[in-house]
Design a protein around this motif. Structure first.
Motif, PDB file in Angstrom:
ATOM      1  N   ARG A  80       0.860  -1.193   0.000  1.00  0.00           N
ATOM      2  CA  ARG A  80       0.000   0.000   0.000  1.00  0.00           C
ATOM      3  C   ARG A  80       0.888   1.232   0.000  1.00  0.00           C
ATOM      4  O   ARG A  80       2.048   1.164   0.400  1.00  0.00           O
ATOM      5  CB  ARG A  80      -0.915  -0.005   1.234  1.00  0.00           C
ATOM      6  CG  ARG A  80      -2.110  -0.934   1.092  1.00  0.00           C
ATOM      7  CD  ARG A  80      -2.803  -1.157   2.401  1.00  0.00           C
ATOM      8  NE  ARG A  80      -1.937  -1.900   3.295  1.00  0.00           N
ATOM      9  CZ  ARG A  80      -1.836  -3.224   3.348  1.00  0.00           C
ATOM     10  NH1 ARG A  80      -2.580  -3.964   2.558  1.00  0.00           N
ATOM     11  NH2 ARG A  80      -0.990  -3.807   4.161  1.00  0.00           N
ATOM     12  N   CYS A 193      -3.269  -5.847  -6.719  1.00  0.00           N
ATOM     13  CA  CYS A 193      -2.063  -6.258  -6.004  1.00  0.00           C
ATOM     14  C   CYS A 193      -0.776  -6.085  -6.813  1.00  0.00           C
ATOM     15  O   CYS A 193      -0.678  -6.488  -7.969  1.00  0.00           O
ATOM     16  CB  CYS A 193      -2.196  -7.711  -5.581  1.00  0.00           C
ATOM     17  SG  CYS A 193      -0.855  -8.217  -4.498  1.00  0.00           S
ATOM     18  N   PRO A 320      -8.047 -14.975   3.061  1.00  0.00           N
ATOM     19  CA  PRO A 320      -8.472 -13.618   2.681  1.00  0.00           C
ATOM     20  C   PRO A 320      -9.702 -13.635   1.780  1.00  0.00           C
ATOM     21  O   PRO A 320      -9.707 -14.317   0.765  1.00  0.00           O
ATOM     22  CB  PRO A 320      -7.263 -13.060   1.925  1.00  0.00           C
ATOM     23  CG  PRO A 320      -6.100 -13.839   2.462  1.00  0.00           C
ATOM     24  CD  PRO A 320      -6.641 -15.226   2.695  1.00  0.00           C
ATOM     25  N   GLN A 322     -11.290 -10.507   0.923  1.00  0.00           N
ATOM     26  CA  GLN A 322     -11.146  -9.206   0.221  1.00  0.00           C
ATOM     27  C   GLN A 322     -12.469  -8.471   0.083  1.00  0.00           C
ATOM     28  O   GLN A 322     -12.572  -7.300   0.416  1.00  0.00           O
ATOM     29  CB  GLN A 322     -10.468  -9.340  -1.159  1.00  0.00           C
ATOM     30  CG  GLN A 322      -9.219 -10.202  -1.208  1.00  0.00           C
ATOM     31  CD  GLN A 322      -8.049  -9.690  -0.374  1.00  0.00           C
ATOM     32  OE1 GLN A 322      -8.138  -8.684   0.299  1.00  0.00           O
ATOM     33  NE2 GLN A 322      -6.936 -10.418  -0.403  1.00  0.00           N
ATOM     34  N   ASP A 360      -8.466 -11.160   5.230  1.00  0.00           N
ATOM     35  CA  ASP A 360      -8.093  -9.796   4.823  1.00  0.00           C
ATOM     36  C   ASP A 360      -9.294  -9.194   4.098  1.00  0.00           C
ATOM     37  O   ASP A 360      -9.946  -9.894   3.320  1.00  0.00           O
ATOM     38  CB  ASP A 360      -6.948  -9.796   3.800  1.00  0.00           C
ATOM     39  CG  ASP A 360      -5.631 -10.291   4.360  1.00  0.00           C
ATOM     40  OD1 ASP A 360      -5.479 -10.341   5.589  1.00  0.00           O
ATOM     41  OD2 ASP A 360      -4.758 -10.636   3.540  1.00  0.00           O
ATOM     42  N   ILE A 362     -10.604  -5.564   1.945  1.00  0.00           N
ATOM     43  CA  ILE A 362     -10.307  -4.238   1.379  1.00  0.00           C
ATOM     44  C   ILE A 362     -11.623  -3.471   1.252  1.00  0.00           C
ATOM     45  O   ILE A 362     -12.581  -3.995   0.687  1.00  0.00           O
ATOM     46  CB  ILE A 362      -9.653  -4.369  -0.011  1.00  0.00           C
ATOM     47  CG1 ILE A 362      -8.314  -5.114   0.101  1.00  0.00           C
ATOM     48  CG2 ILE A 362      -9.444  -2.999  -0.646  1.00  0.00           C
ATOM     49  CD1 ILE A 362      -7.627  -5.348  -1.232  1.00  0.00           C
ATOM     50  N   PHE A 391      -8.185  -3.109   5.327  1.00  0.00           N
ATOM     51  CA  PHE A 391      -7.470  -2.023   4.659  1.00  0.00           C
ATOM     52  C   PHE A 391      -8.406  -1.220   3.786  1.00  0.00           C
ATOM     53  O   PHE A 391      -9.365  -1.759   3.242  1.00  0.00           O
ATOM     54  CB  PHE A 391      -6.379  -2.592   3.741  1.00  0.00           C
ATOM     55  CG  PHE A 391      -5.534  -3.648   4.368  1.00  0.00           C
ATOM     56  CD1 PHE A 391      -4.518  -3.308   5.241  1.00  0.00           C
ATOM     57  CD2 PHE A 391      -5.751  -5.003   4.088  1.00  0.00           C
ATOM     58  CE1 PHE A 391      -3.729  -4.287   5.817  1.00  0.00           C
ATOM     59  CE2 PHE A 391      -4.965  -5.979   4.663  1.00  0.00           C
ATOM     60  CZ  PHE A 391      -3.945  -5.624   5.537  1.00  0.00           C
ATOM     61  N   LYS A 392      -8.041   0.051   3.616  1.00  0.00           N
ATOM     62  CA  LYS A 392      -8.689   0.855   2.572  1.00  0.00           C
ATOM     63  C   LYS A 392      -7.961   0.558   1.268  1.00  0.00           C
ATOM     64  O   LYS A 392      -6.731   0.397   1.281  1.00  0.00           O
ATOM     65  CB  LYS A 392      -8.524   2.353   2.872  1.00  0.00           C
ATOM     66  CG  LYS A 392      -9.407   2.843   3.970  1.00  0.00           C
ATOM     67  CD  LYS A 392      -9.192   4.332   4.193  1.00  0.00           C
ATOM     68  CE  LYS A 392      -7.948   4.585   5.007  1.00  0.00           C
ATOM     69  NZ  LYS A 392      -7.742   5.983   5.382  1.00  0.00           N
ATOM     70  N   TYR A 393      -8.690   0.519   0.179  1.00  0.00           N
ATOM     71  CA  TYR A 393      -8.041   0.297  -1.105  1.00  0.00           C
ATOM     72  C   TYR A 393      -7.037   1.407  -1.389  1.00  0.00           C
ATOM     73  O   TYR A 393      -7.334   2.590  -1.222  1.00  0.00           O
ATOM     74  CB  TYR A 393      -9.088   0.229  -2.227  1.00  0.00           C
ATOM     75  CG  TYR A 393      -8.452   0.173  -3.593  1.00  0.00           C
ATOM     76  CD1 TYR A 393      -7.564  -0.845  -3.925  1.00  0.00           C
ATOM     77  CD2 TYR A 393      -8.714   1.154  -4.555  1.00  0.00           C
ATOM     78  CE1 TYR A 393      -6.956  -0.892  -5.166  1.00  0.00           C
ATOM     79  CE2 TYR A 393      -8.119   1.112  -5.807  1.00  0.00           C
ATOM     80  CZ  TYR A 393      -7.225   0.090  -6.100  1.00  0.00           C
ATOM     81  OH  TYR A 393      -6.621   0.050  -7.330  1.00  0.00           O
ATOM     82  N   SER A 394      -5.848   1.001  -1.806  1.00  0.00           N
ATOM     83  CA  SER A 394      -4.794   1.951  -2.142  1.00  0.00           C
ATOM     84  C   SER A 394      -4.313   1.606  -3.555  1.00  0.00           C
ATOM     85  O   SER A 394      -3.799   0.509  -3.784  1.00  0.00           O
ATOM     86  CB  SER A 394      -3.673   1.776  -1.103  1.00  0.00           C
ATOM     87  OG  SER A 394      -2.456   2.303  -1.546  1.00  0.00           O
ATOM     88  N   ARG A 396      -2.230   0.987  -6.641  1.00  0.00           N
ATOM     89  CA  ARG A 396      -0.802   0.772  -6.844  1.00  0.00           C
ATOM     90  C   ARG A 396      -0.461   0.885  -8.326  1.00  0.00           C
ATOM     91  O   ARG A 396      -1.074   0.183  -9.159  1.00  0.00           O
ATOM     92  CB  ARG A 396      -0.365  -0.619  -6.328  1.00  0.00           C
ATOM     93  CG  ARG A 396      -0.754  -0.932  -4.907  1.00  0.00           C
ATOM     94  CD  ARG A 396      -0.377   0.145  -3.894  1.00  0.00           C
ATOM     95  NE  ARG A 396       1.055   0.366  -3.769  1.00  0.00           N
ATOM     96  CZ  ARG A 396       1.643   1.566  -3.812  1.00  0.00           C
ATOM     97  NH1 ARG A 396       0.944   2.655  -3.980  1.00  0.00           N
ATOM     98  NH2 ARG A 396       2.939   1.657  -3.665  1.00  0.00           N
TER      99      ARG A 396
HETATM  100  N1  5AD Z   1      -4.814  -1.790  -1.323  1.00  0.00           N
HETATM  101  C1  5AD Z   1      -5.249  -2.204  -0.123  1.00  0.00           C
HETATM  102  N2  5AD Z   1      -4.972  -3.421   0.368  1.00  0.00           N
HETATM  103  C2  5AD Z   1      -4.233  -4.254  -0.395  1.00  0.00           C
HETATM  104  N3  5AD Z   1      -3.807  -5.514  -0.179  1.00  0.00           N
HETATM  105  C3  5AD Z   1      -3.073  -5.898  -1.240  1.00  0.00           C
HETATM  106  N4  5AD Z   1      -3.020  -4.905  -2.148  1.00  0.00           N
HETATM  107  C4  5AD Z   1      -3.737  -3.871  -1.642  1.00  0.00           C
HETATM  108  C5  5AD Z   1      -4.064  -2.583  -2.118  1.00  0.00           C
HETATM  109  N5  5AD Z   1      -3.653  -2.164  -3.309  1.00  0.00           N
HETATM  110  C6  5AD Z   1      -4.163  -6.295   0.998  1.00  0.00           C
HETATM  111  C7  5AD Z   1      -4.988  -7.518   0.617  1.00  0.00           C
HETATM  112  C8  5AD Z   1      -4.006  -8.629   0.789  1.00  0.00           C
HETATM  113  C9  5AD Z   1      -3.138  -8.115   1.907  1.00  0.00           C
HETATM  114  C10 5AD Z   1      -1.820  -8.777   2.031  1.00  0.00           C
HETATM  115  O1  5AD Z   1      -2.985  -6.755   1.617  1.00  0.00           O
HETATM  116  O2  5AD Z   1      -6.058  -7.626   1.528  1.00  0.00           O
HETATM  117  O3  5AD Z   1      -4.622  -9.862   1.106  1.00  0.00           O
END
Ligand code: 5AD
Ligand code: SF4
Length: 501
Positions: A80, A193, A320, A322, A360, A362, A391-394, A396
């Motif tokens: 992230r 990812c 996970p 997601q 996990d 997102i 997690f919040k989506y980030s 990449r």
């Molecule tokens: N944004 C947010 N979370 C992410 N993960 C992987 N890539 C991103 C992203 N771009 C989280 C997923 C994964 C964990 C290791 O990190 O939930 O399972």
């Protein structure tokens, strides 16, 4: 980032930035000191042990104090954006050390190195060496190049490298649990990812070298191994023909291999993850076996039956999800839908009674609606996870999602959804913990509890942290039965009761 209730050490917030220590063999000592710190997932921490081992071979001693180091390495994470920001801030702190010692070599390793390649050298003037996760054998050579006044980069990814023959030095270890890498890379291409780009193609490590490493750990007093891979369920080894290096490694454990009934399991038709789990479990009933990470599309009933068959394969699966919504899962390219995931959860519940499950999640992935977010919430209601990383989506750079979809969910909405699921998970973590009250857990003692040296801590089979008073008849590295009396959201608290014969 909000990591809730770190249940295992696969992404342990308390270890972020941890430095490693190791003495060089005196005969090879080159008088130079290496400082290495790691960020991100367990694989990175495990890789740093390989790096320390490679540099110890060329005479480096490690230090926990970067101000006295001749070489500073930072093993980085790109998952992230905030993970990368953390590394950049840390690099700024090393600037002072470089001013004091212009001969200091600063190297960036791991996923960020692989993602940014030589751009890193332009962006961060301080950096001398950029090395991707498959190029660590080249480190001594790259350091020499820097000593000769050049900058050095090696970010070649490999289809074969597994570092199988390098026995990682166990650093900052409690001597009880260790990570063992069983595969590298990832072929899944989940659209959010960056890992497939930074860690390359998936490849499995020779099972003989894995079993040899685990057996060696057990012989040295370790009692728990965690088998590591981005997607352990797709572990596959099709050739049991050892390479010359592996033969040499086998030589070190000759007697063990010849009489090892566990190794015969894989002789026919290759070795899959279920076979590998059995091979490791058979090393000794007192060696606990954990693994991470499982993938919902690949986790088979065969794996679940293997977990159920062996008491020492822990009843804990990190699976996970997601998202709980099939349209979002499709956009994420997860290759399963909500029904499939639920089917896997039902299979776990059916085949392994009393299995802890973590996940996990997102929030705010591209185009996710409120209704779709509710499907994630309802998935949490269905599974009642023991733990979750949320997690919040980030976005990449370079990922499929970055190329195909707009990152169109406003930050406040991502945050609101995250806050909601974090609260929900708190409830379910507490619910799962409370359900253990009055039960007896078999705990592997890891050491003193963080808060008091009057208490020991250790993990239950289901990976819950258990705290109980120190006693004369037991010590770290041993198993005890603990009667659980109360709990918080993250910890079970109890007392040791006599072992039943
Ligand atoms: N944004 C947010 N979370 C992410 N993960 C992987 N890539 C991103 C992203 N771009 C989280 C997923 C994964 C964990 C290791 O990190 O939930 O399972
Ligand atoms: Fe990334 Fe998906 Fe591979 Fe996990 S399985 S490392 S989320 S691409």
């Amino acid at each position: 980032m909000m990591d809730l209730l770190i249940p295992d050490k696969t992404h342990d917030e308390s270890r972020q930035g941890e430095a490693l220590m190791l003495k060089a063999e005196t005969a090879k000592n080159n008088g130079r000191k290496l400082y290495i710190e790691s960020y991100g997932c367990a694989m990175n921490f495990s890789d740093s042990e390989i790096v320390a081992s490679i540099l110890a071979e060329s005479g480096f001693e490690t230090t926990a104090d970067y101000s006295v180091a001749d070489v500073i390495f930072i093993n980085t994470c790109s998952i992230r954006e905030n993970a990368e920001q953390r590394v950049r801030n840390r690099l700024k702190e090393f600037t002072v050390a470089k001013v004091k010692n212009p001969g200091l070599v600063v190297g960036v390793l791991g996923c960020m190195a692989e993602r940014l390649k030589s751009k890193f050298l332009e962006e961060e003037k301080l950096v001398d060496v950029v090395v991707g996760p498959d190029a660590y054998r080249d480190l001594p050579n790259l350091i020499n190049q820097v000593d000769d006044g050049q900058k050095a980069v090696n970010v070649l990814l490999s289809r074969e490298e597994t570092y199988a023959d390098i026995s990682p030095v166990r650093l900052n270890s409690n001597g009880i649990n260790a990570f063992v890498s069983i595969m590298r890379g990832c072929d899944n291409m989940c659209s959010f990812c960056v890992v497939p780009f930074t860690r390359g193609r998936e490849r499995s490590r020779d099972p003989l070298s894995i079993v040899a490493e685990c057996r060696d750990l057990f012989d040295r007093g370790y009692r728990e191994v965690t088998l590591l891979g981005q997607n352990v369920d797709s572990y596959k080894w099709t050739s049991l023909q050892p390479s010359p290096k592996e033969r040499a490694l086998e030589g070190q454990i000759e007697a063990g291999v010849e009489n090892d009934k566990s190794l015969r399991l894989g002789e026919v038709g290759g070795v899959n993850f279920a076979n590998l789990l059995e091979m490791v479990a058979l090393i000794d009933p007192d060696l606990r076996v954990r693994f991470s990470t499982s993938h919902p599309k690949d986790i088979t009933d065969e794996v679940l039956y293997a977990i159920n068959k062996y008491d020492n394969i822990c009843n804990y699966i990190h699976l996970p999800v997601q998202s709980g919504n099939s349209r979002i899962l499709d956009l994420m390219n997860r290759t399963y839908d909500r029904e499939w995931y639920i089917n896997r959860i039902d299979a776990i519940r059916r085949i392994i009674p009393d299995c802890a499950i973590s996940t996990d999640v997102i929030t705010g992935f591209c185009s996710e609606t409120d209704e779709e977010h509710k499907d994630t919430v309802s998935m949490m209601d269905y599974v009642k996870y023991d733990f979750a990383y949320m997690f919040k989506y980030s976005e990449r750079p370079g990922t499929l999602a970055a190329k195909r979809y707009a990152d169109d969910i406003p930050e406040e909405v991502k945050q609101k959804r995250l806050t909601e699921i974090v609260a929900k998970q708190q409830e379910y973590s507490f619910y799962r913990m409370q359900a253990r009250i009055g039960r007896v857990e078999r705990v592997l003692i890891e050491g003193f509890s963080k808060k008091s040296d009057k208490d020991y801590c250790g993990r239950s089979d289901q990976n819950a942290m258990v705290i109980f008073p120190v006693g004369e008849n037991y010590k770290p590295g041993q198993y005890v039965n603990v009667l659980i009396e109360r709990s918080t959201t993250a910890t079970l608290i109890g007392k040791v009761i006599p072992q039943t014969p």
